[in-house]
Design a protein around this motif. Sequence first.
Motif, PDB file in Angstrom:
ATOM      1  N   GLU A   1       4.694   0.532  -4.628  1.00 17.62           N
ATOM      2  CA  GLU A   1       3.274   0.541  -4.306  1.00 17.62           C
ATOM      3  C   GLU A   1       2.481  -0.193  -5.386  1.00 17.62           C
ATOM      4  OE1 GLU A   1       1.878   4.490  -3.621  1.00 17.62           O
ATOM      5  OE2 GLU A   1       3.462   4.968  -2.184  1.00 17.62           O
ATOM      6  N   GLY A   2       1.562  -1.043  -4.947  1.00 19.83           N
ATOM      7  CA  GLY A   2       0.750  -1.823  -5.872  1.00 19.83           C
ATOM      8  C   GLY A   2       1.286  -3.205  -6.158  1.00 19.83           C
ATOM      9  N   ASP A   3       2.551  -3.469  -5.778  1.00 18.98           N
ATOM     10  CA  ASP A   3       3.132  -4.793  -6.014  1.00 18.98           C
ATOM     11  C   ASP A   3       2.478  -5.845  -5.122  1.00 18.98           C
ATOM     12  OD1 ASP A   3       4.850  -3.795  -7.878  1.00 18.98           O
ATOM     13  OD2 ASP A   3       6.652  -3.932  -6.635  1.00 18.98           O
ATOM     14  N   ALA A   4       2.363  -7.064  -5.648  1.00 14.17           N
ATOM     15  CA  ALA A   4       1.867  -8.193  -4.860  1.00 14.17           C
ATOM     16  C   ALA A   4       3.036  -8.860  -4.148  1.00 14.17           C
ATOM     17  CB  ALA A   4       1.161  -9.191  -5.762  1.00 14.17           C
ATOM     18  N   VAL A   5       2.784  -9.350  -2.943  1.00 10.51           N
ATOM     19  CA  VAL A   5       3.815 -10.032  -2.168  1.00 10.51           C
ATOM     20  C   VAL A   5       3.222 -11.276  -1.511  1.00 10.51           C
ATOM     21  CG1 VAL A   5       5.332  -8.067  -1.695  1.00 10.51           C
ATOM     22  CG2 VAL A   5       3.347  -8.452  -0.228  1.00 10.51           C
TER      23      VAL A   5
ATOM     24  N   ARG B   1       0.829  -1.208   0.000  1.00  3.30           N
ATOM     25  CA  ARG B   1       0.000   0.000   0.000  1.00  3.30           C
ATOM     26  C   ARG B   1       0.864   1.260   0.000  1.00  3.30           C
ATOM     27  NH1 ARG B   1      -4.586   0.246   4.504  1.00  3.30           N
ATOM     28  NH2 ARG B   1      -5.485  -1.334   3.107  1.00  3.30           N
ATOM     29  N   GLU B   2       2.005   1.200   0.677  1.00  4.55           N
ATOM     30  CA  GLU B   2       2.865   2.386   0.763  1.00  4.55           C
ATOM     31  C   GLU B   2       4.304   1.961   1.007  1.00  4.55           C
ATOM     32  OE1 GLU B   2       3.198   6.549   3.396  1.00  4.55           O
ATOM     33  OE2 GLU B   2       1.551   5.124   3.710  1.00  4.55           O
ATOM     34  N   VAL B   3       5.245   2.680   0.403  1.00  6.33           N
ATOM     35  CA  VAL B   3       6.675   2.475   0.618  1.00  6.33           C
ATOM     36  C   VAL B   3       7.294   3.809   1.016  1.00  6.33           C
ATOM     37  CG1 VAL B   3       8.875   1.768  -0.379  1.00  6.33           C
ATOM     38  CG2 VAL B   3       6.760   0.641  -1.111  1.00  6.33           C
TER      39      VAL B   3
ATOM     40  N   ARG C   1      19.597  -5.129   0.756  1.00  2.00           N
ATOM     41  CA  ARG C   1      20.722  -5.546  -0.087  1.00  2.00           C
ATOM     42  C   ARG C   1      20.622  -7.003  -0.501  1.00  2.00           C
ATOM     43  NH1 ARG C   1      25.648  -2.743   3.400  1.00  2.00           N
ATOM     44  NH2 ARG C   1      25.562  -0.677   2.408  1.00  2.00           N
ATOM     45  N   ARG C   2      20.040  -7.818   0.362  1.00  2.26           N
ATOM     46  CA  ARG C   2      20.045  -9.268   0.134  1.00  2.26           C
ATOM     47  C   ARG C   2      18.759  -9.806  -0.473  1.00  2.26           C
ATOM     48  NH1 ARG C   2      23.689 -12.745   2.616  1.00  2.26           N
ATOM     49  NH2 ARG C   2      25.364 -11.746   3.788  1.00  2.26           N
ATOM     50  N   SER C   3      17.777  -8.960  -0.714  1.00  8.58           N
ATOM     51  CA  SER C   3      16.488  -9.458  -1.191  1.00  8.58           C
ATOM     52  C   SER C   3      15.921  -8.543  -2.271  1.00  8.58           C
ATOM     53  CB  SER C   3      15.501  -9.564  -0.029  1.00  8.58           C
ATOM     54  OG  SER C   3      15.055  -8.273   0.361  1.00  8.58           O
ATOM     55  N   ASN C   4      14.830  -8.996  -2.876  1.00 10.24           N
ATOM     56  CA  ASN C   4      14.195  -8.178  -3.905  1.00 10.24           C
ATOM     57  C   ASN C   4      13.264  -7.111  -3.324  1.00 10.24           C
ATOM     58  OD1 ASN C   4      11.926  -9.671  -3.165  1.00 10.24           O
ATOM     59  ND2 ASN C   4      11.862 -10.863  -5.058  1.00 10.24           N
ATOM     60  N   LEU C   5      13.261  -6.972  -2.002  1.00  2.21           N
ATOM     61  CA  LEU C   5      12.443  -5.921  -1.398  1.00  2.21           C
ATOM     62  C   LEU C   5      13.001  -4.530  -1.675  1.00  2.21           C
ATOM     63  CD1 LEU C   5      11.427  -7.425   2.079  1.00  2.21           C
ATOM     64  CD2 LEU C   5      10.180  -7.474  -0.085  1.00  2.21           C
ATOM     65  N   ASP C   6      14.259  -4.448  -2.126  1.00  5.53           N
ATOM     66  CA  ASP C   6      14.817  -3.133  -2.427  1.00  5.53           C
ATOM     67  C   ASP C   6      14.143  -2.494  -3.634  1.00  5.53           C
ATOM     68  OD1 ASP C   6      15.898  -4.894  -4.305  1.00  5.53           O
ATOM     69  OD2 ASP C   6      17.726  -3.715  -4.533  1.00  5.53           O
ATOM     70  N   GLY C   7      13.518  -3.313  -4.474  1.00  7.23           N
ATOM     71  CA  GLY C   7      12.849  -2.773  -5.654  1.00  7.23           C
ATOM     72  C   GLY C   7      11.339  -2.778  -5.551  1.00  7.23           C
ATOM     73  N   ILE C   8      10.822  -3.011  -4.341  1.00  6.19           N
ATOM     74  CA  ILE C   8       9.376  -3.107  -4.156  1.00  6.19           C
ATOM     75  C   ILE C   8       8.730  -1.742  -4.357  1.00  6.19           C
ATOM     76  CG2 ILE C   8       9.092  -2.591  -1.690  1.00  6.19           C
ATOM     77  CD1 ILE C   8       7.800  -5.779  -3.375  1.00  6.19           C
TER      78      ILE C   8
END
Length: 212
Positions: free
Chosen positions: A77-81, A13-15, A68-75
Amino acid sequence: MFTGIVEELGEIREVTRLADAARLTVAAPTVVSDARHGDSIAVNGVCLTVVDVLDGAFTTDVMLETLRRSNLDGIAEGDAVNLERALAVSARFGGHIVQGHVDGFGAVLERTPAEHWELVRIELPQSLARYVVEKGSIAVDGVSLTVAAVDADSFTVSLIPTTLELTTLGHRTPGARVNLEVDVLAKYVEKLTAAPAAALGTSIATGTEATR
């Protein structure tokens, strides 16, 4: 601890980007139904701590090391997880032991659809290759999967319709990064077997007998 059985597809919802961290707000009506401050929730396979719960969503902080170690650095708003609450003692153990401590990430290399499943080939970092074996377990974006095949620089998993429909893996196109967590048992076995071997080598080098 988690088992790699995704409970819900949440939506970012928000980053909020900070100097050395990020704060995520994730809409997830199912997993927040009993969530409280301090609880653990795996987000794309990353164990994160609930900071706040409000209006069917939870907020969590992601430190720099995790980014640094995960794809959360490119997450965004609107992305599914993929979301999974920590395992309850009384729950069934449906997947394998997943700590939520991502070891690294790889890119989706190839997708091969079949009538009732889909084969997905994923890049395997050299540093993790020794822990991945055919028919072994691996967590990909927090999803517990069985390795169908493995070679020097990639591995293949077979995804059933339920996994394709209910997790992010159904939508990861070639080139997309996915979080990888290898089987923690393999890492412990490596460490336990390496210690006696190192001791034996030291004994031989100094001309003494190794004792048990």
